[in-house]
Design a protein around this motif. Sequence first.
Motif, PDB file in Angstrom:
ATOM      1  N   LEU A   1      11.580  -3.217   9.017  1.00 35.72           N
ATOM      2  CA  LEU A   1      10.337  -3.965   9.143  1.00 35.72           C
ATOM      3  C   LEU A   1       9.228  -3.342   8.302  1.00 35.72           C
ATOM      4  O   LEU A   1       8.559  -4.014   7.508  1.00 35.72           O
ATOM      5  N   VAL A   2       9.031  -2.027   8.489  1.00 40.22           N
ATOM      6  CA  VAL A   2       7.952  -1.355   7.771  1.00 40.22           C
ATOM      7  C   VAL A   2       8.178  -1.445   6.267  1.00 40.22           C
ATOM      8  O   VAL A   2       7.254  -1.729   5.496  1.00 40.22           O
TER       9      VAL A   2
ATOM     10  N   ALA B   1       3.331  -6.154   0.640  1.00 40.89           N
ATOM     11  CA  ALA B   1       1.894  -5.913   0.511  1.00 40.89           C
ATOM     12  C   ALA B   1       1.524  -5.255  -0.806  1.00 40.89           C
ATOM     13  O   ALA B   1       0.358  -5.208  -1.171  1.00 40.89           O
TER      14      ALA B   1
ATOM     15  N   ALA C   1      -6.138  -4.308  -5.311  1.00 39.69           N
ATOM     16  CA  ALA C   1      -7.324  -3.703  -4.699  1.00 39.69           C
ATOM     17  C   ALA C   1      -7.585  -2.324  -5.287  1.00 39.69           C
ATOM     18  O   ALA C   1      -8.735  -1.946  -5.545  1.00 39.69           O
ATOM     19  N   GLN C   2      -6.511  -1.573  -5.535  1.00 44.22           N
ATOM     20  CA  GLN C   2      -6.692  -0.231  -6.095  1.00 44.22           C
ATOM     21  C   GLN C   2      -7.196  -0.291  -7.528  1.00 44.22           C
ATOM     22  O   GLN C   2      -8.035   0.523  -7.933  1.00 44.22           O
TER      23      GLN C   2
ATOM     24  N   VAL D   1       7.352  -5.023   5.026  1.00 47.36           N
ATOM     25  CA  VAL D   1       5.912  -5.284   4.963  1.00 47.36           C
ATOM     26  C   VAL D   1       5.299  -4.529   3.805  1.00 47.36           C
ATOM     27  O   VAL D   1       4.448  -5.039   3.068  1.00 47.36           O
ATOM     28  N   TRP D   2       5.740  -3.284   3.620  1.00 39.48           N
ATOM     29  CA  TRP D   2       5.187  -2.465   2.549  1.00 39.48           C
ATOM     30  C   TRP D   2       5.427  -3.110   1.191  1.00 39.48           C
ATOM     31  O   TRP D   2       4.511  -3.230   0.374  1.00 39.48           O
TER      32      TRP D   2
ATOM     33  N   ALA E   1      -0.941  -7.016  -3.468  1.00 39.48           N
ATOM     34  CA  ALA E   1      -2.339  -7.062  -3.039  1.00 39.48           C
ATOM     35  C   ALA E   1      -2.957  -5.672  -3.066  1.00 39.48           C
ATOM     36  O   ALA E   1      -4.104  -5.486  -3.473  1.00 39.48           O
ATOM     37  N   ILE E   2      -2.196  -4.662  -2.645  1.00 36.41           N
ATOM     38  CA  ILE E   2      -2.723  -3.301  -2.604  1.00 36.41           C
ATOM     39  C   ILE E   2      -2.980  -2.777  -4.006  1.00 36.41           C
ATOM     40  O   ILE E   2      -4.006  -2.142  -4.278  1.00 36.41           O
TER      41      ILE E   2
END
Lengths: 204, 197
Positions: free
Chosen positions: B22-23, B30, B37-38, B26-27, B33-34
């Motif tokens: 799961l983690v 994401a 943003a960075q 999701v990672w 988008a991350i």
Amino acid sequence: MPNLQTSTTANADSGTQTSTADTPHGLNIWVDGLWRNNAGTVQLLGLCPLLAVSNSVANAFVLGLATLATLLVSNLLVSLIRDRLQAQNRILLYVLIIATTVTIVDIVLQALMPAMHMTLGLFIPLIVTNCMIVGRAEIFASRNPMSASVIDALATGLGFLILLCLIGGIREFAGVNGLLIALLPPGAFFALALILVAKNLIDK
Amino acid sequence: MTSQPTSPVPTVALLGTICTILVATVWVLAQPAIQRAQAQHLEQQLTEVMAGIRFDNNISRDSIRIDSIHGPITVYRARQNGDPVATIYEATTMRGYSGAIRLLVGIDRDHEITGVRILSHRETPGLGDSIEISKSDWITGFNSLSLDKLTSENWQVKKDGGQFDQFTGATITPRAMVNVVHDILKRHRSAGDVVFQ
């Protein structure tokens, strides 16, 4: 006098009970979570984020929401696997579920609200250490069906969220209007103390 | 005598596997988008570090990698009409209190610091995080400093005999910052004009 009947220490149970005769009624759960057994004002749990992040309503709201989301997922999953819980693996499974949820919440927040994620910083991962989440898992979700556990998570989480925003509002309002100490840590303690006094007066 | 319980291992192993998947999922989802943003955050900090300097190129696309004692670092170049006007070093120090501190150090043609900004850190909230410009203006204390203006002895926190304030209750964080900025200045001097190729 705070309601200490619902203790938050882990019991040395040898197994789980899933008798629905013990399940509290929906309305009772709401009243408990929001007022009678409020995580912040009665159980006095989650005080670290409560005091540290409540310096603005925006921060308080987001952290409260993250905590609520974690509570929901945690209670739901623990309730789902409550028949498979044993004394030896119970706490480990709670921590596994909560840590996974918080990690996912952290990643999602970083993707959707990068500025807020930077502001809240380490307080999102610190949700894992918030005693009220493990507390609800152990006391409620491990012994009650999913529907009741979800309500309990909503009630407890909302109780905490509202309290966070209330303190955030008090501090931000006082701070903006000149009372600088409100924005510093001591202000948080004072604000919480005032709310505790008010709640105890109302309870009389 | 208690009845023999089933082993807790299968449940834990199963849940552990599911959680890991799961983690990881999701990672991965994401990441776009991350990264965006960075990149945006980097642009913003590059601009802040260049406050007061005129330039006309796209700094974030004009960079090279060089070696340093902190490992390979990225050097951004600012130019005006093709002439180099400043260099910005993206450095990382592991000597903070908790994990890596990533920062930008801007240096102009006179080898003076134009500005220092934090890109990311995990320092203690309320203590070490005063290195962020949003929490305090401590980091502006580096502005217009250079190796000529300050001797080696003064490139330390006050506790170590230098001129930089430490934070009450947090010495390790500012000390790491002062050290890495000092190292960057020395690296810049030894790099010469290589950085503008």
